[in-house]
Design an enzyme around this catalytic site. Structure first.
Site, PDB file in Angstrom:
ATOM      1  N   THR A  13      31.752  50.141  36.365  1.00  0.00           N
ATOM      2  CA  THR A  13      30.996  49.336  35.854  1.00  0.00           C
ATOM      3  C   THR A  13      31.203  48.992  34.291  1.00  0.00           C
ATOM      4  O   THR A  13      32.424  49.195  34.056  1.00  0.00           O
ATOM      5  CB  THR A  13      30.213  50.737  35.676  1.00  0.00           C
ATOM      6  OG1 THR A  13      30.861  52.264  34.693  1.00  0.00           O
ATOM      7  CG2 THR A  13      29.764  51.221  36.535  1.00  0.00           C
ATOM      8  N   GLY A  15      32.489  45.992  33.930  1.00  0.00           N
ATOM      9  CA  GLY A  15      33.846  44.847  34.761  1.00  0.00           C
ATOM     10  C   GLY A  15      33.952  43.790  34.448  1.00  0.00           C
ATOM     11  O   GLY A  15      34.965  42.723  34.217  1.00  0.00           O
ATOM     12  N   SER A  17      34.367  42.790  30.719  1.00  0.00           N
ATOM     13  CA  SER A  17      35.111  42.661  29.769  1.00  0.00           C
ATOM     14  C   SER A  17      36.365  44.225  29.794  1.00  0.00           C
ATOM     15  O   SER A  17      36.033  44.679  30.129  1.00  0.00           O
ATOM     16  CB  SER A  17      34.084  43.427  28.364  1.00  0.00           C
ATOM     17  OG  SER A  17      34.577  42.917  27.441  1.00  0.00           O
ATOM     18  N   GLY A  18      37.327  43.522  28.837  1.00  0.00           N
ATOM     19  CA  GLY A  18      38.314  44.383  28.133  1.00  0.00           C
ATOM     20  C   GLY A  18      39.089  45.734  29.836  1.00  0.00           C
ATOM     21  O   GLY A  18      39.676  44.656  30.600  1.00  0.00           O
ATOM     22  N   SER A 138      38.197  59.371  26.782  1.00  0.00           N
ATOM     23  CA  SER A 138      38.918  58.781  25.866  1.00  0.00           C
ATOM     24  C   SER A 138      40.074  59.654  24.727  1.00  0.00           C
ATOM     25  O   SER A 138      39.540  61.166  25.058  1.00  0.00           O
ATOM     26  CB  SER A 138      37.646  58.044  24.850  1.00  0.00           C
ATOM     27  OG  SER A 138      38.958  57.904  22.987  1.00  0.00           O
ATOM     28  N   TYR A 151      30.004  59.343  19.549  1.00  0.00           N
ATOM     29  CA  TYR A 151      31.267  58.540  20.373  1.00  0.00           C
ATOM     30  C   TYR A 151      32.444  60.120  21.272  1.00  0.00           C
ATOM     31  O   TYR A 151      32.366  59.774  22.532  1.00  0.00           O
ATOM     32  CB  TYR A 151      32.792  57.741  19.877  1.00  0.00           C
ATOM     33  CG  TYR A 151      33.519  57.247  21.067  1.00  0.00           C
ATOM     34  CD1 TYR A 151      32.867  56.270  22.301  1.00  0.00           C
ATOM     35  CD2 TYR A 151      34.585  56.919  20.747  1.00  0.00           C
ATOM     36  CE1 TYR A 151      32.921  55.887  22.219  1.00  0.00           C
ATOM     37  CE2 TYR A 151      35.619  56.774  21.369  1.00  0.00           C
ATOM     38  CZ  TYR A 151      35.644  55.891  22.881  1.00  0.00           C
ATOM     39  OH  TYR A 151      36.036  55.251  23.287  1.00  0.00           O
TER      40      TYR A 151
HETATM   41  P1  NAD Z   1      34.916  46.317  25.966  1.00  0.00           P
HETATM   42  O1  NAD Z   1      33.916  46.703  25.190  1.00  0.00           O
HETATM   43  O2  NAD Z   1      35.432  45.055  25.811  1.00  0.00           O
HETATM   44  O3  NAD Z   1      34.452  46.916  28.084  1.00  0.00           O
HETATM   45  C1  NAD Z   1      33.064  47.793  27.725  1.00  0.00           C
HETATM   46  C2  NAD Z   1      32.562  46.984  28.815  1.00  0.00           C
HETATM   47  O4  NAD Z   1      31.120  48.059  29.381  1.00  0.00           O
HETATM   48  C3  NAD Z   1      31.282  45.772  29.112  1.00  0.00           C
HETATM   49  O5  NAD Z   1      32.273  45.656  29.781  1.00  0.00           O
HETATM   50  C4  NAD Z   1      30.062  45.951  29.000  1.00  0.00           C
HETATM   51  O6  NAD Z   1      29.621  45.352  29.628  1.00  0.00           O
HETATM   52  C5  NAD Z   1      29.925  47.243  29.227  1.00  0.00           C
HETATM   53  N1  NAD Z   1      28.876  48.413  28.647  1.00  0.00           N
HETATM   54  C6  NAD Z   1      29.166  48.852  27.320  1.00  0.00           C
HETATM   55  N2  NAD Z   1      27.370  48.882  27.269  1.00  0.00           N
HETATM   56  C7  NAD Z   1      26.654  49.309  28.963  1.00  0.00           C
HETATM   57  C8  NAD Z   1      25.181  48.768  29.198  1.00  0.00           C
HETATM   58  N3  NAD Z   1      24.212  49.882  28.937  1.00  0.00           N
HETATM   59  N4  NAD Z   1      25.214  48.730  30.862  1.00  0.00           N
HETATM   60  C9  NAD Z   1      26.177  48.445  31.488  1.00  0.00           C
HETATM   61  N5  NAD Z   1      27.638  47.933  31.248  1.00  0.00           N
HETATM   62  C10 NAD Z   1      27.427  48.457  29.598  1.00  0.00           C
HETATM   63  O7  NAD Z   1      35.845  47.566  25.464  1.00  0.00           O
HETATM   64  P2  NAD Z   1      37.030  48.032  25.949  1.00  0.00           P
HETATM   65  O8  NAD Z   1      37.755  48.822  25.741  1.00  0.00           O
HETATM   66  O9  NAD Z   1      37.412  47.476  27.872  1.00  0.00           O
HETATM   67  O10 NAD Z   1      36.002  50.059  26.984  1.00  0.00           O
HETATM   68  C11 NAD Z   1      36.160  49.965  27.737  1.00  0.00           C
HETATM   69  C12 NAD Z   1      35.966  52.143  28.146  1.00  0.00           C
HETATM   70  O11 NAD Z   1      37.204  52.079  27.322  1.00  0.00           O
HETATM   71  C13 NAD Z   1      34.610  52.883  27.351  1.00  0.00           C
HETATM   72  O12 NAD Z   1      34.094  53.542  27.703  1.00  0.00           O
HETATM   73  C14 NAD Z   1      35.767  52.992  26.192  1.00  0.00           C
HETATM   74  O13 NAD Z   1      34.792  54.389  25.316  1.00  0.00           O
HETATM   75  C15 NAD Z   1      37.019  53.513  26.956  1.00  0.00           C
HETATM   76  N6  NAD Z   1      38.343  53.468  26.084  1.00  0.00           N
HETATM   77  C16 NAD Z   1      38.238  52.065  25.021  1.00  0.00           C
HETATM   78  C17 NAD Z   1      39.617  52.695  24.333  1.00  0.00           C
HETATM   79  C18 NAD Z   1      39.596  51.237  23.896  1.00  0.00           C
HETATM   80  O14 NAD Z   1      40.445  51.861  22.589  1.00  0.00           O
HETATM   81  N7  NAD Z   1      39.232  49.861  23.842  1.00  0.00           N
HETATM   82  C19 NAD Z   1      39.605  53.702  23.951  1.00  0.00           C
HETATM   83  C20 NAD Z   1      39.563  54.811  24.661  1.00  0.00           C
HETATM   84  C21 NAD Z   1      38.455  55.043  26.187  1.00  0.00           C
END
Ligand code: NAD
Length: 250
Positions: A13, A15, A17-18, A138, A151
């Site tokens: 899910t 998938g 981005s990031g 996280s 969060y």
């Molecule tokens: P990102 O913003 O690049 O990716 C987030 C992803 O979640 C995207 O693909 C977006 O489309 C999807 N998304 C958001 N809301 C959605 C919804 N309602 N329905 C379906 N998809 C949805 O950021 P990321 O950093 O890759 O985040 C991914 C996960 O990693 C998150 O759960 C975030 O909390 C966790 N995380 C990130 C970090 C960081 O520093 N980047 C640190 C700890 C945890």
């Protein structure tokens, strides 16, 4: 890179981005077939073409139960089973305690907690015995980060699910683990600040708290997700694996 996920069917899910996108790329390179979800069709199409092969993109809002059913139906029609779920979709928004609104609370819990739970629950009927579920939590699950009440609470809930589902699903030989990334350089930071300049300053401040003095990159998380998805971690379940440059460890 090896073929340690050869023939596996995975759902990721968020998938497009990031961390989710980096994991989808790595999974496919390691031999898996991947279903990715995201809310925005355009970004989903872009991700699908970047991944290149063995991937289907499904527009699906994780906070909407009908969309999760759509995901289930597509995967069932296409492959009829799943070996790996990476429940990754999530958002980050911060607010000081005095400013937390009901909307802020409901939005973050709907995506990070409700969406994650019902994704896993809905996909269970076609989930293979012996499969692996990885939940993206996280460092907020256990650290007090200023202005991150809601969060961080959602991520503590996610970490908790890994514990309960480890026993709920053990009869089906399904392993459930959480990962807890520290600061990883992804677009998620743009939501936490007003503009690019603020975002860079925010990142600089965080980096100063990381023992390794840098942010992680998404593939450094993807490598760990791949480990937990594969048989290399066959005796690991219920854990929270930190990928944080040491931030929450010392
Ligand atoms: P990102 O913003 O690049 O990716 C987030 C992803 O979640 C995207 O693909 C977006 O489309 C999807 N998304 C958001 N809301 C959605 C919804 N309602 N329905 C379906 N998809 C949805 O950021 P990321 O950093 O890759 O985040 C991914 C996960 O990693 C998150 O759960 C975030 O909390 C966790 N995380 C990130 C970090 C960081 O520093 N980047 C640190 C700890 C945890």
């Amino acid at each position: 890179m090896g073929n340690k996920l050869e023939g596996k069917i995975a759902v990721i899910t968020g998938g497009n981005s990031g961390i989710g996108l980096a994991t989808a790329k790595r999974f496919v390179t390691e031999g898996a077939y991947v279903f990715i979800t995201g809310r925005r069709q355009k970004q989903l199409d872009l991700a699908v073409s970047e991944i290149g092969k063995n991937v289907i993109g499904i527009q699906s809002d994780v906070s909407n139960l009908a969309d999760i059913d759509k995901l289930y139906n597509t995967v069932k029609d296409e492959k009829n089973h799943i070996d790996i779920i990476f429940a990754n979709a999530g958002i980050a928004q911060f607010a000081p305690l005095e400013k937390i609104s009901e909307e802020h609370f409901v939005k973050i819990f709907s995506i990070n907690v409700k969406g994650l739970l019902f994704t896993v629950q809905t996909l269970l009927p076609i989930f293979q015995e012996g499969g692996s579920i990885i939940l993206n939590a996280s460092i907020g699950s256990s650290k007090g980060i200023e202005e991150s009440s809601v969060y961080s609470a959602t991520k503590a809930a996610v970490r908790s699910f890994a514990r309960t589902w480890t026993v709920d699903l053990r009869h089906r030989k399904i392993r459930v683990n959480a990962i807890s990334p520290g600061p990883i350089d992804t677009p998620i930071f743009s939501n936490l600040t007003q503009n690019e300049e603020q975002s860079e300053q925010f990142k600089k401040n965080i980096v100063n708290t990381v023992p390794m003095r840098r942010m992680g990159n998404p593939d450094e998380v993807a490598k760990v997700v791949s480990f937990l998805a594969s048989d290399d971690s066959s005796y690991i379940t219920g854990i929270e694996l930190f990928v944080d440059g040491g931030l929450a460890q010392i």
